[in-house]
Design a protein around this motif. Structure first.
Motif, mmCIF file in Angstrom:
data_model
loop_
_atom_site.group_PDB
_atom_site.id
_atom_site.type_symbol
_atom_site.label_atom_id
_atom_site.label_comp_id
_atom_site.label_asym_id
_atom_site.label_seq_id
_atom_site.Cartn_x
_atom_site.Cartn_y
_atom_site.Cartn_z
ATOM 1 N N CYS A 50 0.909 -0.943 0.053
ATOM 2 C CA CYS A 50 -0.203 -0.192 0.164
ATOM 3 C C CYS A 50 0.867 1.222 0.025
ATOM 4 C CB CYS A 50 -0.892 0.053 1.353
ATOM 5 S SG CYS A 50 -1.805 1.546 1.509
ATOM 6 N N PRO A 51 0.643 2.159 -0.954
ATOM 7 C CA PRO A 51 1.641 3.329 -0.826
ATOM 8 C C PRO A 51 1.456 4.329 0.143
ATOM 9 C CG PRO A 51 -0.245 3.643 -2.640
ATOM 10 C CD PRO A 51 -0.359 2.084 -2.003
ATOM 11 N N ILE A 52 0.440 4.273 1.130
ATOM 12 C CA ILE A 52 -0.060 4.850 2.122
ATOM 13 C C ILE A 52 0.603 4.449 3.476
ATOM 14 C CG2 ILE A 52 -1.699 6.417 3.395
ATOM 15 C CD1 ILE A 52 -1.080 7.139 0.374
ATOM 16 N N THR A 53 0.108 3.223 3.607
ATOM 17 C CA THR A 53 0.620 2.615 4.996
ATOM 18 C C THR A 53 1.722 1.622 4.879
ATOM 19 O OG1 THR A 53 -0.842 0.592 4.326
ATOM 20 C CG2 THR A 53 -2.090 2.308 5.611
ATOM 21 N N GLY A 54 2.085 1.311 3.571
ATOM 22 C CA GLY A 54 3.358 0.282 3.605
ATOM 23 C C GLY A 54 2.940 -1.202 3.789
ATOM 24 N N GLN A 55 1.551 -1.366 3.990
ATOM 25 C CA GLN A 55 1.222 -2.703 4.473
ATOM 26 C C GLN A 55 1.171 -3.559 3.197
ATOM 27 O OE1 GLN A 55 -2.476 -2.254 6.462
ATOM 28 N NE2 GLN A 55 -1.641 -2.268 8.602
ATOM 29 N N PRO A 56 1.294 -5.047 3.179
ATOM 30 C CA PRO A 56 1.267 -5.872 2.161
ATOM 31 C C PRO A 56 0.067 -6.006 1.604
ATOM 32 C CG PRO A 56 1.633 -7.193 3.996
ATOM 33 C CD PRO A 56 1.456 -5.703 4.708
ATOM 34 N N ASP A 57 -0.333 -5.845 0.517
ATOM 35 C CA ASP A 57 -1.279 -6.331 -0.599
ATOM 36 C C ASP A 57 -1.281 -7.514 -1.156
ATOM 37 O OD1 ASP A 57 -3.151 -4.043 0.183
ATOM 38 O OD2 ASP A 57 -1.966 -2.742 -0.940
ATOM 39 N N PHE A 58 -2.132 -8.379 -1.154
ATOM 40 C CA PHE A 58 -1.936 -9.793 -2.006
ATOM 41 C C PHE A 58 -2.894 -10.282 -2.830
ATOM 42 C CE2 PHE A 58 -0.516 -10.120 2.313
ATOM 43 C CZ PHE A 58 0.534 -10.712 2.443
ATOM 44 N N ALA A 59 -2.614 -10.550 -4.107
ATOM 45 C CA ALA A 59 -3.521 -10.581 -5.175
ATOM 46 C C ALA A 59 -3.343 -11.820 -6.093
ATOM 47 C CB ALA A 59 -3.533 -9.428 -6.064
ATOM 48 N N THR A 60 -4.451 -12.205 -6.878
ATOM 49 C CA THR A 60 -4.035 -13.048 -7.739
ATOM 50 C C THR A 60 -4.336 -12.232 -9.432
ATOM 51 O OG1 THR A 60 -5.075 -15.198 -6.870
ATOM 52 C CG2 THR A 60 -5.138 -15.057 -9.063
ATOM 53 N N ILE A 61 -3.200 -12.305 -9.954
ATOM 54 C CA ILE A 61 -3.245 -11.556 -11.276
ATOM 55 C C ILE A 61 -3.567 -12.611 -12.250
ATOM 56 C CG2 ILE A 61 -1.963 -10.138 -12.862
ATOM 57 C CD1 ILE A 61 -2.473 -8.547 -10.278
ATOM 58 N N ARG A 62 -4.405 -12.280 -13.203
ATOM 59 C CA ARG A 62 -4.708 -13.029 -14.435
ATOM 60 C C ARG A 62 -4.441 -12.228 -15.679
ATOM 61 N NH1 ARG A 62 -7.536 -17.699 -13.830
ATOM 62 N NH2 ARG A 62 -8.411 -18.211 -11.867
ATOM 63 N N ILE A 63 -3.687 -12.704 -16.466
ATOM 64 C CA ILE A 63 -3.287 -12.045 -17.725
ATOM 65 C C ILE A 63 -3.672 -13.020 -19.010
ATOM 66 C CG2 ILE A 63 -1.230 -11.368 -19.302
ATOM 67 C CD1 ILE A 63 0.228 -10.950 -16.427
ATOM 68 N N ASN A 64 -4.603 -12.278 -19.932
ATOM 69 C CA ASN A 64 -4.719 -13.258 -21.051
ATOM 70 C C ASN A 64 -4.587 -12.441 -22.277
ATOM 71 O OD1 ASN A 64 -6.459 -15.373 -19.763
ATOM 72 N ND2 ASN A 64 -7.803 -13.796 -19.474
ATOM 73 N N TYR A 65 -3.997 -12.948 -23.271
ATOM 74 C CA TYR A 65 -3.694 -12.092 -24.465
ATOM 75 C C TYR A 65 -3.606 -13.287 -25.628
ATOM 76 C CZ TYR A 65 1.247 -13.986 -24.461
ATOM 77 O OH TYR A 65 2.474 -14.758 -24.340
ATOM 78 N N ILE A 66 -3.813 -12.485 -26.814
ATOM 79 C CA ILE A 66 -3.727 -12.934 -28.237
ATOM 80 C C ILE A 66 -2.386 -12.460 -28.768
ATOM 81 C CG2 ILE A 66 -4.782 -13.310 -30.560
ATOM 82 C CD1 ILE A 66 -7.463 -12.646 -29.059
ATOM 83 N N PRO A 67 -1.585 -13.525 -28.966
ATOM 84 C CA PRO A 67 -0.137 -12.807 -29.321
ATOM 85 C C PRO A 67 -0.273 -12.475 -30.928
ATOM 86 C CG PRO A 67 -0.156 -15.307 -29.099
ATOM 87 C CD PRO A 67 -1.393 -14.851 -28.588
#
Length: 153
Positions: A50-67
């Motif tokens: 977090c840019p304000i508190t410095g606490q960690p944020d966790f996520a699942t990132i999904r990336i889809n693409y047509i090359p």
């Protein structure tokens, strides 16, 4: 028998960057350029601060693409995503930066990035951004998918 490759990270000792680094990303040639197909990456261990508190944020990132001509090498993508670990970024900025970096790197026909962040303070934030080559069916696809994003929820 080990195959020689111009890729720097694949097949070598893993070295992690602890600050954001676009230059970790590597590509290889798409040998199926005559066919449209999706490539999906599911990255369930994304972290940023977090840019304000410095606490960690966790996520699942999904990336889809047509090359188009280039594909992203998966280990380099893993190392690139890890480089966000100590960055102070809002969730929306992370997703848009990943999208912009991959557009710059790959010049894909179509690309979308979704961040499913775990709740903090009882609210989860799930930003979505996409891109399609302007003035093509891929731009139409991007507009359609954006307009219909998460309507089923």
């Amino acid at each position: 028998m080990k195959t020689k490759t111009p890729l720097k990270s694949l097949g070598n000792q893993t070295s992690y960057a602890f600050s954001y680094d676009f230059n970790l990303l590597e590509t290889f040639e798409n040998v199926h350029q005559g066919r449209d197909y999706f490539v999906e990456f599911h990255c369930p261990e994304f972290t940023t601060l977090c840019p304000i508190t410095g606490q960690p944020d966790f996520a699942t990132i999904r990336i889809n693409y047509i090359p188009q001509a280039k594909m992203v090498e998966s280990k380099s993508l893993k190392l690139y995503l890890f480089s966000f670990r100590n960055e102070g970024e809002f969730h929306e900025n992370c997703v848009n930066r990943i999208l912009e970096d991959l557009i710059k790197l790959l010049e894909p026909k179509y690309l979308e990035v979704l961040g499913n962040f775990t709740p903090r303070g009882g609210i989860s934030i799930n930003p979505y951004a996409n891109y399609g080559i302007p003035n093509t069916k891929y731009e139409e696809m991007a507009n359609f998918r954006l307009l219909h994003f998460n309507l089923a929820k």
